[in-house]
Design a protein around this motif. Structure first.
Motif, short mmCIF file in Angstrom:
data_model
loop_
_atom_site.label_atom_id
_atom_site.label_comp_id
_atom_site.label_asym_id
_atom_site.label_seq_id
_atom_site.Cartn_x
_atom_site.Cartn_y
_atom_site.Cartn_z
N ILE A 1 39.97 29.03 34.00
CA ILE A 1 40.66 28.58 34.88
C ILE A 1 40.90 27.04 34.38
N ARG A 2 41.87 26.38 34.95
CA ARG A 2 42.23 24.87 34.72
C ARG A 2 42.10 24.10 35.79
N MET A 3 41.59 23.06 35.73
CA MET A 3 41.74 21.99 36.90
C MET A 3 42.73 20.56 36.41
N GLU A 4 43.28 19.97 37.41
CA GLU A 4 43.97 18.85 37.15
C GLU A 4 42.99 17.79 37.74
N TRP A 5 42.32 16.89 36.90
CA TRP A 5 41.48 15.85 37.25
C TRP A 5 42.26 14.57 37.84
N LEU A 6 42.06 14.42 38.97
CA LEU A 6 42.91 13.35 39.72
C LEU A 6 42.05 11.90 39.87
N GLU A 7 42.84 10.97 40.17
CA GLU A 7 42.39 9.48 40.33
C GLU A 7 41.56 9.24 41.62
N GLY A 8 40.57 8.67 41.51
CA GLY A 8 39.83 8.16 42.91
C GLY A 8 38.75 9.13 43.08
N ARG A 9 37.90 8.85 43.96
CA ARG A 9 36.80 9.93 44.52
C ARG A 9 36.80 10.07 46.07
N THR A 10 35.99 10.87 46.19
CA THR A 10 35.79 11.40 47.68
C THR A 10 34.69 10.79 48.32
N ASP A 11 33.89 10.19 47.64
CA ASP A 11 32.59 9.40 48.03
C ASP A 11 32.57 7.62 47.90
N ASP A 12 31.65 7.22 48.14
CA ASP A 12 31.67 5.66 48.03
C ASP A 12 30.98 5.18 46.68
N MET A 13 31.19 6.10 45.63
CA MET A 13 30.67 5.77 44.25
C MET A 13 31.66 5.03 43.48
N LEU A 14 31.24 3.88 42.54
CA LEU A 14 32.22 3.20 41.86
C LEU A 14 31.94 3.84 40.35
N ASN A 15 32.87 3.96 39.75
CA ASN A 15 33.06 4.52 38.23
C ASN A 15 33.13 3.23 37.40
N VAL A 16 31.96 3.00 36.71
CA VAL A 16 31.72 1.61 35.70
C VAL A 16 31.94 2.18 34.49
N ASN A 17 32.80 2.23 33.42
CA ASN A 17 33.04 2.56 32.12
C ASN A 17 32.31 4.11 32.03
N GLY A 18 32.81 4.77 33.27
CA GLY A 18 32.42 6.41 32.92
C GLY A 18 31.18 6.73 33.60
N VAL A 19 30.26 5.44 34.15
CA VAL A 19 28.96 5.76 34.41
C VAL A 19 29.29 5.64 36.23
N LYS A 20 28.53 6.26 37.15
CA LYS A 20 28.73 6.22 38.43
C LYS A 20 27.70 5.59 39.11
#
Length: 421
Positions: free
Chosen positions: A321-340
């Motif tokens: 099965i495939r997924m489309e990985w979408l921008e943004g998050r559903t929580d309040d974490m920040l993505n900093v250089n790939g690190v949450k």
């Protein structure tokens, strides 16, 4: 190899049956060996009169409770391990969402499974034994660097391991060592391209032909820009730092979504507000359940990542099965250089260092020529810092270093008047 890959010629029903058997085995192991999961099993049994490990269909997983990041820190260090410590051959620590880090363990079989997944993802992207693969990932993704090294070496690829180097040294290695595949984050790829042009290094003089992009989703416009600028193909991989491991999902040559390694992970898409499983094709929060992990099983883990599942068969013929990985998050974490990064991690470190929690705000600060950083603005307080300049500078320096080491990302501290918050 780990021996858990499913043949591509299986029928959908045969594939679903193996997934169900692996799910049942995972649930049995978790309920038998992990008090956290066993207590949840008992509550479900008391409420429904049924044993939740005896699922008869994959859809019945929706009746099980979710796991969240807070549970990983709450049961620090080994409370969620499903095997004895004598069976653990690798232990990994990552920043958690609380004062406690997330500790994950691997059996020998788990490591073989990860190697299998990473090798498959790389091979799907055309990586082979003629390549030189260079890994350039932030400190917070160091474990992924090790997994990419293991997966590439299983394909007899020449590997330049993930090593902290100055930008100038990274470019030197890229050029002189004839790197043909670079594993990095999208934001780092942009910065590296900028540094190359400022240094007068023409991409046509390089052997580089492929970028494996990890840690962050990318838009089509970005891909077209970086591919045209560096004369490379880009391949997107998705991973979880909590498992932790990369290449849970990966692109094939058609770039129509990421194939999920559903022989190892069962995906769901839920409404992040209600927790209800969404109808086929709708976008929501990605939830993952591990099917083959022995040491550290995840059952309905809420990733916080936004995604949409694609049920239609891919033109490449792969049944996953495939997924489309979408921008943004559903929580309040920040993505900093790939690190949450979660606010509670910052709060815990500030409290440890200062003895109390000051008023603060945190932001993702994007820098065109350097790594993106986490900017933390702290309200000036009589209780907070010394009036003596040298003392103040030392306190800020120590606090910045401690935060950066704990979170695994670059940190910038700023002091502000409380009235400006």
């Amino acid at each position: 190899m780990g021996g858990h890959e499913m043949p591509d010629n299986m029928t959908p029903d045969e594939r679903a049956q193996i997934q169900l058997e692996r799910l049942q085995s995972t649930l049995n192991r978790a309920y038998r060996n992990v008090p956290f999961h066993r207590n949840r099993q008992n509550r479900i049994s008391e409420k429904t009169g049924k044993d939740p490990s005896l699922l008869e269909d994959l859809s019945e997983i929706s009746g099980l409770p979710f796991m969240a990041r807070k549970h990983l820190g709450k049961h620090y260090p080994y409370g969620l391990f499903a095997v004895p410590l004598r069976d653990i051959v690798r232990i990994h620590t990552a920043p958690g969402t609380s004062a406690n880090p997330t500790v994950t363990g691997y059996t020998r079989q788990d490591l073989l499974n990860w190697r299998e997944m990473v090798s498959r993802a790389l091979m799907t992207g055309g990586v082979d034994s003629y390549d030189i693969l260079q890994i350039s990932l932030a400190t917070g993704l160091a474990n992924w660097g090790r997994d990419y090294k293991d997966g590439a070496e299983a394909l007899a690829v020449g590997v330049i391991p993930n090593t902290p180097l100055s930008p100038e040294k990274q470019l030197m290695v890229l050029r002189d060592y004839k790197t043909s595949v670079l594993v990095t984050t999208p934001s780092e790829a942009v910065r590296m391209a900028g540094r190359m042009f400022r240094a007068g290094l023409n991409p046509t003089a390089l052997n580089l032909k492929r970028l494996i992009l990890v840690g962050e989703p990318v838009e089509q416009g970005f891909r077209e820009h970086i591919e045209a600028q560096l004369h490379v193909d880009t391949w997107l991989h998705y991973g979880l730092s909590e498992v932790p491991g990369p290449a849970i999902a990966f692109e094939c040559e058609h770039r129509q979504g990421l194939h999920i390694s559903d022989d190892h992970f069962l995906p769901e898409i839920i409404d992040p507000g209600t927790g209800a499983v969404l109808p086929e094709g709708e976008a929501g929060e990605l939830v993952l359940t591990s099917l083959t992990t022995r040491a550290f099983p995840l059952i309905r883990f809420r990733t916080g990542d936004r995604a949409r599942l694609i049920q239609e068969p891919c033109k490449c013929g792969r049944p996953m099965i495939r997924m489309e990985w979408l921008e943004g998050r559903t929580d309040d974490m920040l993505n900093v250089n790939g690190v949450k990064v979660h606010q509670d991690q910052i709060t815990g470190r500030l409290k440890d260092a200062l003895g109390f929690v000051p008023t603060f705000r945190h932001y993702l600060r994007k820098q065109p020529d350097e790594k993106n950083l986490l900017e933390i603005c702290i309200a000036v307080n009589d209780k907070l810092f010394s009036d003596e300049i040298k003392m103040l500078e030392r306190q800020l320096r120590e606090l910045k270093t401690g935060l950066s080491e704990t979170l695994g990302v670059p940190v910038q501290l700023r002091l502000k008047e409380k009235s400006s918050f």
